[in-house]
Write an enzyme that holds these catalytic residues in place. Structure first.
Site, PDB file in Angstrom:
ATOM      1  N   SER A   1      75.920  38.935  17.689  1.00 47.22           N
ATOM      2  CA  SER A   1      74.719  39.266  18.288  1.00 47.22           C
ATOM      3  C   SER A   1      73.527  39.528  17.326  1.00 47.22           C
ATOM      4  CB  SER A   1      74.776  40.346  19.329  1.00 47.22           C
ATOM      5  OG  SER A   1      73.918  40.767  20.163  1.00 47.22           O
TER       6      SER A   1
ATOM      7  N   HIS B   1      79.294  38.953  26.845  1.00 53.57           N
ATOM      8  CA  HIS B   1      78.497  39.119  25.691  1.00 53.57           C
ATOM      9  C   HIS B   1      79.477  39.478  24.440  1.00 53.57           C
ATOM     10  CE1 HIS B   1      75.313  39.444  22.846  1.00 53.57           C
ATOM     11  NE2 HIS B   1      75.399  40.803  22.549  1.00 53.57           N
TER      12      HIS B   1
ATOM     13  N   ASP C   1      77.384  34.859  29.256  1.00 48.88           N
ATOM     14  CA  ASP C   1      76.755  35.917  28.197  1.00 48.88           C
ATOM     15  C   ASP C   1      75.386  36.227  28.904  1.00 48.88           C
ATOM     16  OD1 ASP C   1      75.444  37.373  26.259  1.00 48.88           O
ATOM     17  OD2 ASP C   1      76.355  36.243  24.800  1.00 48.88           O
TER      18      ASP C   1
END
Length: 381
Positions: free
Chosen positions: A229, A355, A316
């Site tokens: 991320s 995610h 995601d």
């Protein structure tokens, strides 16, 4: 007699012509009923008017807040910086980062390193599963020496919010450890128990310091960099710098990456209610770059020369899948990767990895073995 009769008749006619006296009780009842009926009709109307007034006032207040927020963000860019980093969100709460064993990591040592004056960062070092038994009760010196054993090392750079003790992060450490890797991770300055103020430059420098610390102890063992991320932005910043000084890692792994922070902010679910607001870029995106935050993965990959693996779940909700795919397409056509392997691995929506749950994939060990190769110690089994 006639006069008397006439007077009686006149009195009788007057009496007949005069209105009959009203009953007092009847009069009172009528006087009470009429206002009561009138009040009953007015009360629902009054309630409706009061409800509508409150609803209208609430709508006006919400509209005022909606309009005020963009101006507040524009005037105070630090607000956007905090929303990008979310370092003040410390989850899970009430854990002692000095005790990784409380999170089920009995083969992990907690360190503190000092990248710069007035900056201290907390580090966890998890040894490979093959060394778990030997690691029991050992001190920091033993763990540092263990980096020189014949096991590759993964430097893990986590995303925003939380700490190095986040649940999904801990589970990934366990998976990587079971595959034969040392895992070194840390909290950037301003996160967890690390001291300092967060910034893109500072986060990148912290990562560089930890990488150099690992290389000073790992000898010729491969060192891989894994970013997740927001950590993918730190990872590409770091690897670009390493390539420029000609000390690249053996490979770079990007999990749920974006192209750059502006495109990610525009696609983030938090931006939905403002995405079509006039001047969205000027109000919300410009303050991010004004704060010195770019995390330009799409630019960095053009200067990176090492193997690249991108992992991204199609479902995601935080970093859209199409941004990871776009980054892959940029890297795959970049001259800097012409002599290196570039691979994109999607995870289907039905798997529900979203995610941060790619670590759950039973295919992940195979993917890593095929891309990175089998850790040296596994050849002996």
């Amino acid at each position: 007699m006639r006069k008397r009769n006439e007077s009686v008749t006149v009195e009788h006619e007057r009496a007949a012509a005069a209105p009959a006296p009203l009953d007092k009780g009847c009069s009172l009842r009528h006087s009470l009923r009429l206002p009561a009926a009138d009040t009953g009709m007015k009360r629902p109307l009054g309630r409706r008017h009061g409800l509508w007034f409150r609803l209208r006032r609430l709508i006006i207040w919400l509209l005022g807040v909606y309009i005020a927020i963009p101006f507040l963000v524009k005037l105070c860019p630090a607000i956007q910086a905090k929303l990008v980093f979310l370092n003040f969100v410390r989850v899970p709460y009430f854990i002692d980062l000095k005790r990784p064993q409380d999170q089920g990591l009995n083969h992990t040592c907690n360190y503190y390193l000092q990248p710069e004056e007035d900056v201290t960062i907390g580090v966890w070092h998890t040894v490979p599963a093959a060394l778990w038994k030997n690691a029991r009760g050992k001190d920091q010196l033993w763990f540092e020496d263990a980096l020189g054993s014949s096991h590759p090392v993964i430097l893990y750079l986590h995303g925003n919010a939380g700490t190095r003790g986040g649940d999904h992060r801990v589970e990934l450490y366990k998976v990587l450890s079971s595959l034969g890797y040392h895992v070194v991770t840390f909290d950037y300055r301003g996160w967890g128990d690390s001291v300092g103020s967060p910034s893109e430059r500072g986060m990148t420098y912290d990562a560089l310091h930890v990488f150099d610390w690992i290389k000073a102890r790992s000898g010729d063992n491969p060192v891989y960099i894994w970013g997740h991320s927001l950590g993918t932005g730190v990872a590409t910043n770091l690897v670009r710098r390493l390539c420029e000084r000609e000390t690249p890692p053996e490979a770079l792994i990007l999990e749920s990456p974006f192209t750059n922070i502006r495109e990610e902010a525009r696609s983030h679910p938090f931006s939905v209610i403002y995405r079509y607001f006039p001047g969205f870029d000027w109000f919300f995106l410009d303050p991010i770059t004004t704060s010195g935050i770019k995390f330009a993965n799409d630019e960095n990959v053009k200067y990176i020369s090492c193997s690249l693996l991108i992992l991204h779940a199609e479902d995601d909700p935080v970093v859209p899948f199409h941004l990871g795919k776009k980054l892959y397409n940029i890297a795959a056509t970049s001259r800097s990767f012409r002599d290196y392997k570039v691979q994109f691995v999607p995870f289907h929506t039905d798997l529900g990895y979203r995610h941060k749950y790619i670590y759950r994939s039973p295919e992940l060990p195979r993917i890593l073995r095929e891309f990175l190769g089998i850790p040296e110690h596994e050849h002996h089994h």
